[in-house]
Scaffold this motif. Structure first.
Motif, PDB file in Angstrom:
ATOM      1  N   PRO A 206     -10.722  35.977 -37.663  1.00  0.00           N
ATOM      2  CA  PRO A 206     -10.823  36.781 -36.436  1.00  0.00           C
ATOM      3  C   PRO A 206     -11.008  35.883 -35.215  1.00  0.00           C
ATOM      4  CG  PRO A 206     -12.351  37.570 -38.120  1.00  0.00           C
ATOM      5  CD  PRO A 206     -11.762  36.301 -38.637  1.00  0.00           C
ATOM      6  N   GLY A 207     -10.540  36.359 -34.062  1.00  0.00           N
ATOM      7  CA  GLY A 207     -10.586  35.564 -32.842  1.00  0.00           C
ATOM      8  C   GLY A 207     -11.994  35.153 -32.436  1.00  0.00           C
TER       9      GLY A 207
ATOM     10  N   PHE B 122      -0.513  36.500 -30.302  1.00  0.00           N
ATOM     11  CA  PHE B 122       0.719  35.932 -29.765  1.00  0.00           C
ATOM     12  C   PHE B 122       1.593  35.307 -30.838  1.00  0.00           C
ATOM     13  CE2 PHE B 122      -2.244  35.350 -26.047  1.00  0.00           C
ATOM     14  CZ  PHE B 122      -1.761  36.432 -25.354  1.00  0.00           C
ATOM     15  N   ILE B 123       0.955  34.808 -31.870  1.00  0.00           N
ATOM     16  CA  ILE B 123       1.667  34.100 -32.937  1.00  0.00           C
ATOM     17  C   ILE B 123       1.721  35.024 -34.152  1.00  0.00           C
ATOM     18  CG2 ILE B 123       1.705  32.069 -34.413  1.00  0.00           C
ATOM     19  CD1 ILE B 123      -0.157  30.750 -32.329  1.00  0.00           C
ATOM     20  N   LYS B 124       2.781  35.759 -34.249  1.00  0.00           N
ATOM     21  CA  LYS B 124       2.963  36.647 -35.397  1.00  0.00           C
ATOM     22  C   LYS B 124       3.730  35.877 -36.461  1.00  0.00           C
ATOM     23  CE  LYS B 124       1.016  40.294 -33.788  1.00  0.00           C
ATOM     24  NZ  LYS B 124      -0.234  40.754 -34.289  1.00  0.00           N
TER      25      LYS B 124
ATOM     26  N   VAL C 246      -5.003  27.869 -34.292  1.00  0.00           N
ATOM     27  CA  VAL C 246      -4.682  29.266 -34.596  1.00  0.00           C
ATOM     28  C   VAL C 246      -3.686  29.360 -35.747  1.00  0.00           C
ATOM     29  CG1 VAL C 246      -3.558  31.353 -33.703  1.00  0.00           C
ATOM     30  CG2 VAL C 246      -5.228  30.139 -32.304  1.00  0.00           C
ATOM     31  N   VAL C 247      -2.683  28.493 -35.756  1.00  0.00           N
ATOM     32  CA  VAL C 247      -1.686  28.520 -36.828  1.00  0.00           C
ATOM     33  C   VAL C 247      -2.352  28.296 -38.185  1.00  0.00           C
ATOM     34  CG1 VAL C 247       0.279  27.262 -37.816  1.00  0.00           C
ATOM     35  CG2 VAL C 247       0.296  27.892 -35.409  1.00  0.00           C
TER      36      VAL C 247
ATOM     37  N   TYR D  17      -8.985  32.752 -28.927  1.00  0.00           N
ATOM     38  CA  TYR D  17      -9.368  34.150 -29.158  1.00  0.00           C
ATOM     39  C   TYR D  17      -8.152  35.058 -29.401  1.00  0.00           C
ATOM     40  CZ  TYR D  17     -11.871  38.528 -28.807  1.00  0.00           C
ATOM     41  OH  TYR D  17     -12.397  39.753 -29.088  1.00  0.00           O
ATOM     42  N   PHE D  18      -7.151  34.939 -28.553  1.00  0.00           N
ATOM     43  CA  PHE D  18      -6.008  35.849 -28.621  1.00  0.00           C
ATOM     44  C   PHE D  18      -4.806  35.262 -29.343  1.00  0.00           C
ATOM     45  CE2 PHE D  18      -8.206  37.167 -24.668  1.00  0.00           C
ATOM     46  CZ  PHE D  18      -8.504  38.470 -25.038  1.00  0.00           C
TER      47      PHE D  18
END
Length: 189
Positions: A131-132, A181-183, A124-125, A176-177
Motif C-alpha cells: 500500500p502507498g 500510475f503504474i498498472k 514502486v515497481v 504514495y500514488f
C-alpha cells in the motif's frame, strides 16, 4: 513437532497415505519423511515442493504456517530496519547534495529532479503490492524528516528556491500514488 512437520503428517493421514506411500509418490527417501514428521529436520526447496505436490498442499500456505520460514524473526526485522534507515539516508543525501549544496547549478538540480522521479519509480515497481502509505513510511520517512529539518534550519523559501522541496514532494507523491500510475498486469497461473 514443528508446524510444517505437523501439517504434513496431518495432511498425509487425511489423504489415507502411509509414510512409505508418501515417500514413494514424492520420490523422497522414507527416512527423510520420517525425520520431517518427527521434527528432526525441516524440508526445504525441492523436498518441500515435492511433498506439497504429492499432498496437493499450497506451498505458500504451508510456509505461512511457520514464522521462521517467513523471515519474521527479530534479527530479520532489525536488519531490515537498519537497511531501510541507511537507504533513506542515502536517498536524501543524494537529492540534498544535488539541490541544496552551495555549488549546485541548473544541471545538478535537473539531475536531482530526475532522481526524484526515477528512484521512487523503481521502488514502486518492486513493491507494487505494498500500500502507498506503507511504502511512504518505509522508503519516504527520510524525505519527510529532511523536509522538516531543512524547513527548521534553512527556512521554507531556501528549501523551495533551491529545488529541494519540489524534488522531495515529487518523490513522496510517486511513492504514495505510484501504483495507481503504474498498472502492471498480474501474472496468472
Amino acid at each position: 513437532m514443528n508446524l510444517i512437520g505437523k501439517k504434513i503428517s496431518e495432511t498425509r493421514k487425511l489423504k489415507g497415505l502411509t509414510q512409505e506411500e508418501l515417500a514413494e509418490q514424492s520420490n523422497i527417501n522414507l527416512r527423510t519423511i520420517q525425520r520431517i514428521e518427527n521434527s528432526e529436520s525441516e524440508p526445504r526447496g525441492k523436498t518441500l515442493q515435492l511433498i506439497c505436490n504429492t499432498l496437493q498442499i499450497d506451498l505458500e500456505e504451508l510456509i505461512s504456517i511457520d514464522p521462521a520460514l517467513k523471515g519474521n524473526s527479530i534479527t530479520t526485522k532489525i536488519i531490515n530496519g537498519l537497511f531501510l534507515l541507511i537507504l533513506n539516508l542515502i536517498l536524501v543525501a543524494i537529492i540534498g547534495f544535488m539541490t541544496l549544496d552551495t555549488n549546485a547549478n541548473t544541471n545538478s538540480v535537473f539531475g536531482g529532479v530526475l532522481l526524484s522521479l526515477f528512484i521512487p519509480f523503481f521502488i514502486v515497481v518492486f513493491t507494487r503490492e505494498m500500500p502507498g502509505a506503507e511504502r511512504v513510511l518505509k522508503f519516504g520517512f527520510g524525505y519527510i524528516s529532511y523536509l522538516v529539518l531543512v524547513t527548521i534550519f534553512h527556512g521554507f523559501p531556501t528549501g523551495f528556491s533551491t529545488g529541494l522541496f519540489p524534488c522531495l514532494l515529487i518523490s513522496l507523491s510517486i511513492l504514495y500514488f505510484g501504483s495507481e500510475f503504474i498498472k502492471i498486469p498480474q501474472q496468472t497461473d
